[in-house]
Design an enzyme around this catalytic site. Structure first.
Site, PDB file in Angstrom:
ATOM      1  N   ASP A  55       1.023  -1.077  -0.053  1.00  0.00           N
ATOM      2  CA  ASP A  55      -0.069  -0.008   0.308  1.00  0.00           C
ATOM      3  C   ASP A  55       0.815   1.194  -0.057  1.00  0.00           C
ATOM      4  OD1 ASP A  55      -2.441  -1.343   0.087  1.00  0.00           O
ATOM      5  OD2 ASP A  55      -2.357  -1.423   2.340  1.00  0.00           O
ATOM      6  N   TYR A 113       7.226  -9.953   6.778  1.00  0.00           N
ATOM      7  CA  TYR A 113       7.101  -8.471   7.050  1.00  0.00           C
ATOM      8  C   TYR A 113       7.652  -8.108   8.281  1.00  0.00           C
ATOM      9  CZ  TYR A 113       3.630  -7.807   3.170  1.00  0.00           C
ATOM     10  OH  TYR A 113       3.178  -7.953   1.818  1.00  0.00           O
TER      11      TYR A 113
END
Length: 247
Positions: A55, A113
């Protein structure tokens, strides 16, 4: 036609995410920058396939994409040619030629992540684009107690943002950990895949645990609810880093 696999790193601060935005050519995306730069090098239109649709403001240390090219540039020189033309917040780390059937997204076996939280009374000007600043006291022991509830295979509907088009909310988190170094807290999460804004919602919920707004054991109830309203807020994008894609 050659299929090239590229590993890239980028600072997502100046981009509206990785994926090119349809019908919005004026919007800066990492994919858009890459495709326009590749076109400069090989004088051909190209569509790249990214492994993860990060994003806006999200960063990457090990994003992967592949693309099909009709050119004879050696892989090593291809990386160099792109890096000399790309903005300094996007870097090609490695390029290899792979089997024609390789697909960066569909062949991924897992992703890792990490998310950074800066915990202090005052913000750091040096971390403003790379760590979420929280002012309030955090109970780190409570957060650590909450982590195991999210590991394993679960229905993560409660951590799935509106607009997620995944066919199934079932995901497996292989490992979820937290480390502290001075005032910087790092959450590391490795799983077989993630729903839209899932990692950021997990972090926002864990911060609520740290605030005392949720008890660690309530994570089990939040998972069982299968309702986004049951979980905490979504942490901002700029603290998130895509570390590695596994194949």
């Amino acid at each position: 036609m050659r299929n090239l696999k590229c590993v890239i790193a980028y600072d997502g601060t100046n981009y509206h995410g990785f994926q090119r935005q349809p019908h919005q050519t004026h919007v800066a995306t990492v994919q858009g920058r890459l495709e326009s730069t590749i076109k400069q090098v090989i004088k051909q239109e190209v569509d790249i396939i990214g492994a993860s649709r990060t994003d806006a403001d999200v960063h990457a240390e090990g994003q992967v994409f592949n693309c099909y090219l009709d050119c004879s540039i050696p892989t090593g020189k291809f990386s160099l040619a792109l890096n000399t033309r790309l903005p300094n917040d996007i870097v090609i780390l490695d390029t290899t030629e792979v089997d024609a059937k390789f697909h960066a997204r569909y062949h991924s076996q897992g992703k890792k992540y990490y998310y950074q939280v800066y915990y202090d009374q005052f913000p750091s000007p040096f971390l403003r684009n790379y760590a979420y600043h929280v002012y309030h006291h955090l109970d780190l022991d409570a957060i650590k107690d909450a982590l195991p509830y999210l590991e394993g295979k679960h229905d993560f509907s409660s951590f799935r943002a509106a607009g997620c088009n995944a066919s199934s909310p079932i995901r497996t988190i292989h490992n979820l950990s937290m480390e502290q170094k001075d005032n910087l807290i790092t959450f590391s999460i490795y799983g077989d895949g993630f729903l839209y804004k899932m990692v950021r919602t997990i972090v926002g919920t864990l911060i609520y645990v740290g605030y005392g707004k949720l008890a660690p054991a309530q994570l089990k109830e939040i998972l069982a609810a299968k309702d986004r309203k049951a979980a905490g807020p979504t942490a901002p994008g700029y603290g998130l880093f895509l570390e590695e894609i596994y194949y």
